[in-house]
Design an enzyme around this catalytic site. Structure first.
Site, PDB file in Angstrom:
ATOM      1  N   SER A  13      63.356 -14.949  -5.518  1.00  0.00           N
ATOM      2  CA  SER A  13      64.468 -14.041  -5.795  1.00  0.00           C
ATOM      3  C   SER A  13      65.758 -14.844  -5.881  1.00  0.00           C
ATOM      4  CB  SER A  13      64.588 -13.013  -4.665  1.00  0.00           C
ATOM      5  OG  SER A  13      65.843 -12.366  -4.764  1.00  0.00           O
ATOM      6  N   HIS A  37      62.367 -13.162  -9.746  1.00  0.00           N
ATOM      7  CA  HIS A  37      62.798 -11.839  -9.291  1.00  0.00           C
ATOM      8  C   HIS A  37      64.326 -11.748  -9.326  1.00  0.00           C
ATOM      9  CE1 HIS A  37      62.090  -8.111  -6.986  1.00  0.00           C
ATOM     10  NE2 HIS A  37      63.186  -8.419  -6.304  1.00  0.00           N
ATOM     11  N   ASP A  39      67.536  -9.218  -8.512  1.00  0.00           N
ATOM     12  CA  ASP A  39      67.960  -8.002  -7.807  1.00  0.00           C
ATOM     13  C   ASP A  39      69.231  -7.440  -8.419  1.00  0.00           C
ATOM     14  OD1 ASP A  39      65.982  -7.721  -5.705  1.00  0.00           O
ATOM     15  OD2 ASP A  39      66.731  -9.654  -5.013  1.00  0.00           O
ATOM     16  N   MET A  41      71.970  -4.614  -8.153  1.00  0.00           N
ATOM     17  CA  MET A  41      72.523  -3.664  -7.166  1.00  0.00           C
ATOM     18  C   MET A  41      73.862  -3.130  -7.666  1.00  0.00           C
ATOM     19  SD  MET A  41      71.785  -5.810  -3.694  1.00  0.00           S
ATOM     20  CE  MET A  41      70.238  -6.680  -3.433  1.00  0.00           C
ATOM     21  N   HIS A  70      64.542  -5.888 -10.485  1.00  0.00           N
ATOM     22  CA  HIS A  70      64.402  -4.844  -9.454  1.00  0.00           C
ATOM     23  C   HIS A  70      65.699  -4.044  -9.448  1.00  0.00           C
ATOM     24  CE1 HIS A  70      64.067  -4.169  -4.771  1.00  0.00           C
ATOM     25  NE2 HIS A  70      64.005  -3.031  -5.449  1.00  0.00           N
ATOM     26  N   MET A  72      68.113  -1.563  -8.109  1.00  0.00           N
ATOM     27  CA  MET A  72      68.540  -0.781  -6.946  1.00  0.00           C
ATOM     28  C   MET A  72      69.841  -0.107  -7.367  1.00  0.00           C
ATOM     29  SD  MET A  72      67.620  -3.684  -4.158  1.00  0.00           S
ATOM     30  CE  MET A  72      67.461  -4.902  -5.452  1.00  0.00           C
ATOM     31  N   MET A 141      59.172  -2.517  -0.378  1.00  0.00           N
ATOM     32  CA  MET A 141      60.304  -3.162   0.295  1.00  0.00           C
ATOM     33  C   MET A 141      59.935  -3.364   1.759  1.00  0.00           C
ATOM     34  SD  MET A 141      62.825  -3.832  -1.781  1.00  0.00           S
ATOM     35  CE  MET A 141      63.718  -4.542  -0.416  1.00  0.00           C
ATOM     36  N   ASP A 179      58.469  -7.363  -1.067  1.00  0.00           N
ATOM     37  CA  ASP A 179      59.834  -7.873  -1.244  1.00  0.00           C
ATOM     38  C   ASP A 179      60.640  -7.704   0.044  1.00  0.00           C
ATOM     39  OD1 ASP A 179      62.329  -8.597  -2.165  1.00  0.00           O
ATOM     40  OD2 ASP A 179      62.539  -6.933  -3.579  1.00  0.00           O
TER      41      ASP A 179
END
Ligand code: DX5
Ligand code: ZN
Length: 223
Positions: A13, A37, A39, A41, A70, A72, A141, A179
């Site tokens: 990540s 990966h 993230d 957000m 991913h 979020m 998660m 994750d």
């Protein structure tokens, strides 16, 4: 670019990487990894703000392995098109706060992207009973989403075993991605519980040698 998605692999990540040299960081770990990966957000779904499709677009031009984004975020539907255009190869969206999850998953699939549903630590495996038939993977998660470097929540192992059972009993081809807090001390037990893809942020990029850390973690997955 079309990639082959591995059955089992490490997925470093980049949240814990040096953002001033993402290309170099990705190149360091790629020989030992099957996915990168990323993230995403939005400071609404989680209390942190990271990167969006513009950065993913640049990374897709330099990465030799698939990009696993991913999301979020609140209202993911409005971002699916942009992420598809950015070159994202896998996209996961959260079960929580999405009354139209089936629609979101279908939107991702229509873009030709590998589609996953992510569940928070407080969401039980049973929440997947319907949506599991529609997804390519489940992201479990094992920390509360929002930040890297948190401790692994042990109950996640039981949850992963339940999800694996659900997949096997229904004869589905659904992968499990774990994750949060993944490191050398839990990766073996996670593999035995049925995980396919292992996201690791701080245990790779938070070390003096991300390359060495990725190599060592990947060896647990291969054997
Ligand atoms: C947290 C993110 C994770 C994070 C994992 O919300 O979804 O992908 O980067 O970081 P570590 O491996 O440090 O827990
Ligand atoms: Zn993540």
């Amino acid at each position: 670019m079309k990639f082959k998605i591995p059955d089992k692999c490490l997925a470093p990540s980049i949240l814990s990487a040096d953002f001033s040299k993402l290309k170099e960081e990705i190149e360091l770990v790629s020989p030992f990894s099957g996915l990168i990966h990323i993230d995403v957000m939005d400071n609404h779904f989680v209390p942190n703000l990271t990167i969006g499709p513009c950065v993913v677009k640049s990374l897709s031009k330099v990465s030799k392995i698939p990009l696993d984004c991913h999301l979020m975020v609140e209202n993911p539907d409005s971002l699916i098109r942009s992420f598809a255009e950015s070159g994202s190869n896998l996209l996961s969206v959260h079960f929580e706060d999405n009354p139209n999850l089936n629609r979101t998953i279908n939107l991702i699939k229509k873009e030709g992207i590998v589609a996953g549903v992510a569940i928070n630590p407080s969401t039980p495996a049973s929440a997947l009973e319907e949506i599991i038939f529609d997804v390519d993977f489940v992201l479990v998660m094992s920390v509360n989403p929002g930040f890297g470097g948190q401790s692994f929540i042990k109950n996640s192992i039981q949850k992963i075993k339940k999800i694996k059972k659900m997949i096997v009993e229904n004869e589905l081809n659904v992968k499990i991605e774990v994750d949060g807090g993944v490191c050398a001390s839990n990766i073996k037990v996670l593999k035995e519980a049925g995980c396919n893809w292992f996201v690791a942020g701080s245990s790779v990029f938070g070390t003096p040698s991300p390359e060495k850390a990725a190599k060592e973690l990947s060896e647990f997955i291969d054997v």
